[in-house]
Design an enzyme around this catalytic site. Structure first.
Site, mmCIF file in Angstrom:
data_model
loop_
_atom_site.group_PDB
_atom_site.id
_atom_site.type_symbol
_atom_site.label_atom_id
_atom_site.label_comp_id
_atom_site.label_asym_id
_atom_site.label_seq_id
_atom_site.Cartn_x
_atom_site.Cartn_y
_atom_site.Cartn_z
ATOM 1 N N HIS A 4 -8.535 11.385 0.629
ATOM 2 C CA HIS A 4 -7.623 10.246 0.622
ATOM 3 C C HIS A 4 -6.395 10.506 1.487
ATOM 4 O O HIS A 4 -5.487 9.678 1.572
ATOM 5 C CB HIS A 4 -7.195 9.941 -0.817
ATOM 6 C CG HIS A 4 -6.601 8.593 -0.999
ATOM 7 N ND1 HIS A 4 -5.266 8.393 -1.252
ATOM 8 C CD2 HIS A 4 -7.159 7.352 -0.955
ATOM 9 C CE1 HIS A 4 -5.015 7.102 -1.363
ATOM 10 N NE2 HIS A 4 -6.141 6.451 -1.186
ATOM 11 N N ASP A 58 17.837 8.315 -8.846
ATOM 12 C CA ASP A 58 19.286 8.485 -8.722
ATOM 13 C C ASP A 58 19.766 8.532 -7.274
ATOM 14 O O ASP A 58 20.886 8.988 -7.018
ATOM 15 C CB ASP A 58 19.752 9.764 -9.437
ATOM 16 C CG ASP A 58 19.668 9.651 -10.954
ATOM 17 O OD1 ASP A 58 19.589 8.512 -11.458
ATOM 18 O OD2 ASP A 58 19.680 10.693 -11.630
ATOM 19 N N LYS A 63 -3.679 11.014 4.511
ATOM 20 C CA LYS A 63 -3.303 10.331 5.751
ATOM 21 C C LYS A 63 -2.204 11.167 6.383
ATOM 22 O O LYS A 63 -1.008 10.886 6.252
ATOM 23 C CB LYS A 63 -2.796 8.912 5.484
ATOM 24 C CG LYS A 63 -3.736 8.055 4.614
ATOM 25 C CD LYS A 63 -3.130 7.851 3.268
ATOM 26 C CE LYS A 63 -3.838 6.825 2.411
ATOM 27 N NZ LYS A 63 -5.235 6.945 2.258
ATOM 28 N N LYS A 72 3.513 4.213 -1.204
ATOM 29 C CA LYS A 72 3.749 4.935 -2.458
ATOM 30 C C LYS A 72 5.095 5.638 -2.350
ATOM 31 O O LYS A 72 5.222 6.664 -1.654
ATOM 32 C CB LYS A 72 2.650 5.963 -2.739
ATOM 33 C CG LYS A 72 1.262 5.355 -3.013
ATOM 34 C CD LYS A 72 0.455 5.150 -1.768
ATOM 35 C CE LYS A 72 -0.927 4.579 -2.076
ATOM 36 N NZ LYS A 72 -1.677 4.257 -0.849
ATOM 37 N N HIS A 122 0.812 -1.210 0.000
ATOM 38 C CA HIS A 122 0.000 0.000 0.000
ATOM 39 C C HIS A 122 0.847 1.262 0.000
ATOM 40 O O HIS A 122 0.333 2.364 -0.147
ATOM 41 C CB HIS A 122 -0.936 0.000 1.220
ATOM 42 C CG HIS A 122 -2.040 0.995 1.144
ATOM 43 N ND1 HIS A 122 -2.157 2.059 2.013
ATOM 44 C CD2 HIS A 122 -3.094 1.110 0.288
ATOM 45 C CE1 HIS A 122 -3.221 2.769 1.711
ATOM 46 N NE2 HIS A 122 -3.810 2.226 0.672
ATOM 47 N N ASP A 164 1.079 19.810 17.814
ATOM 48 C CA ASP A 164 1.633 21.014 18.446
ATOM 49 C C ASP A 164 2.410 21.906 17.481
ATOM 50 O O ASP A 164 3.329 22.619 17.898
ATOM 51 C CB ASP A 164 2.552 20.629 19.617
ATOM 52 C CG ASP A 164 1.783 20.052 20.793
ATOM 53 O OD1 ASP A 164 0.561 20.298 20.883
ATOM 54 O OD2 ASP A 164 2.402 19.351 21.612
#
Length: 392
Positions: free
Chosen positions: A297, A119, A299, A114, A112, A304
């Site tokens: 979508h 380089d 996350k 990404k 899941h 603080d």
């Protein structure tokens, strides 16, 4: 978390900011491009990324693409062989074998995360899949762009991303091909380890071996440190008891905790299960906002105005206990303040605040449906063997 100093981080919101930066990084690569994703959609964005990968191969750049067998199943069937014939090295994480509806526990363990690395000098970490913000997936009900984030990275942390991607590539290659992969070539230009910017950052992974609980523990650590305010914007929110107790402990010592959750969902079953938790969260002083402008979508979280995280991991059993995930954690007031301001802007433009009275006025059938779905989700979690993790 091992925060590394000397990084330059750029917060990228939605595909409008992410994909131009990604395509530029691929086109500027001279030796190596690596890309991992859960969904690789065969839409205009997917085709643009594939074209950039093929251009990289034509320049002599070693190009490796790792996709999930379930999330990218259309790509595997329709485009993978043609891309491989053009010289892009492609591997599939847990390819689908047999009908998907046959229940097998290992099928819930997906890739899941990404990640992109070019380089060994530029990397991307986040929650944005390779698909257009406007592509209609099952359940999509709006033409507004999805709300999501990624981070572009330069500096010492890039090496951590590169090493993580190399390790997983070797594992998947060995699993699929049944032999060791060839040795990794040494890059002519060594990965950049000297300071590139002012940000302290850490890469936190979740897998099913050495790092089973690392992302959850990072959240719990930051919740324990929080003294004033916590923002969490999470697409799929279904935490276990330990996480919920940490949220309640925050509000008990006077920390303002605000959760931004999906109002429009491409997986309505999970959203219904989450709504069964609303009364408990509201009773413990946690502010709840549902985002209805489009699919959320994201996350991300801010603590603080100092610590922040952006990544692929939801706060649900599938992300925290089953899937391979990757989040970047940042210790920097400027970055965190920027992310908080973006969250607040989205909330002001498209979110509705919930309270106990409002939830009590919902029709009884909706409340009952939430509890039925909650029971079903817990049944699946128990069948998969993760009940103890959920209970904390």
């Amino acid at each position: 978390m091992d925060f590394l100093p000397g990084n330059r981080l750029q917060l990228l919101e939605n595909g409008a900011e992410f994909f131009p930066a990604l395509l530029q990084a691929i086109d500027e690569a001279r030796e190596e491009v690596r890309l991992e994703t859960y969904i690789f959609e065969c839409d205009e964005i997917g085709e643009a990324v594939l074209a950039a990968l093929v251009r990289a191969v034509a320049r002599g750049v070693r190009t490796r693409l790792l996709v999930d067998g379930f999330g990218s199943r259309d790509f595997v069937l329709q485009r993978m062989h043609g891309v491989a014939a053009a010289g892009v090295e492609v591997e599939v994480y847990r390819p689908l074998r047999g009908p998907w509806f046959i229940p097998r526990r290992h099928r819930l363990r997906r890739l899941h995360r990404k990640l992109v690395c070019c380089d060994g000098r530029v990397a991307f970490v986040g929650g944005i899949n390779i698909l257009s913000d406007f592509t209609r997936l099952p359940g999509r009900r709006t033409r507004q762009p999805r709300w999501d984030y990624a981070v572009r990275i330069e500096g010492p942390l890039v090496r951590s991303v590169q090493q993580a991607m190399r390790r997983l590539w070797r594992l998947v290659y060995w699993t699929n091909v049944k032999r060791r992969p060839p040795p990794e070539p040494r890059l002519t230009a060594a990965p950049r380890i000297d300071p590139a910017g002012p940000h302290r950052a850490a890469l936190v992974l979740r897998d099913n071996w050495r790092h089973r609980h690392d992302i959850e523990h990072a959240y719990l650590q930051m919740l324990a440190r929080a003294r004033e305010e916590v923002w969490i914007a999470c697409a799929y929110f279904f935490p276990g008891q330990r996480f919920r107790r940490a949220l309640a402990a925050c509000t008990a010592r006077g920390v303002r905790v605000r959760l931004v959750l999906q109002g429009l969902s491409d997986h309505p079953i999970l959203s219904q299960a989450t709504r069964a938790l609303y009364p408990w969260l509201l009773r413990h002083g946690i502010e709840l906002w549902e985002y209805h402008a489009t699919e959320m979508h994201a996350k991300v979280a801010v603590f603080d105005d100092r610590y922040a995280t952006v990544g692929s991991s939801n706060i649900d059993p599938f992300s925290l206990f089953m899937a391979r995930e990757a989040n970047v954690w940042v210790d920097d007031p400027g970055f965190s303040t920027d992310l908080r301001a973006r969250i607040e802007r989205h909330v002001a433009q498209g979110a509705v605040r919930l309270d106990e009275e409002g939830f009590a006025r919902l029709p009884r059938w909706r409340k009952a449906l939430s509890w039925v779905v909650l029971g079903w989700v817990r049944l699946i979690i128990g069948w998969a063997g993760y009940t103890r993790d959920m209970e904390g």
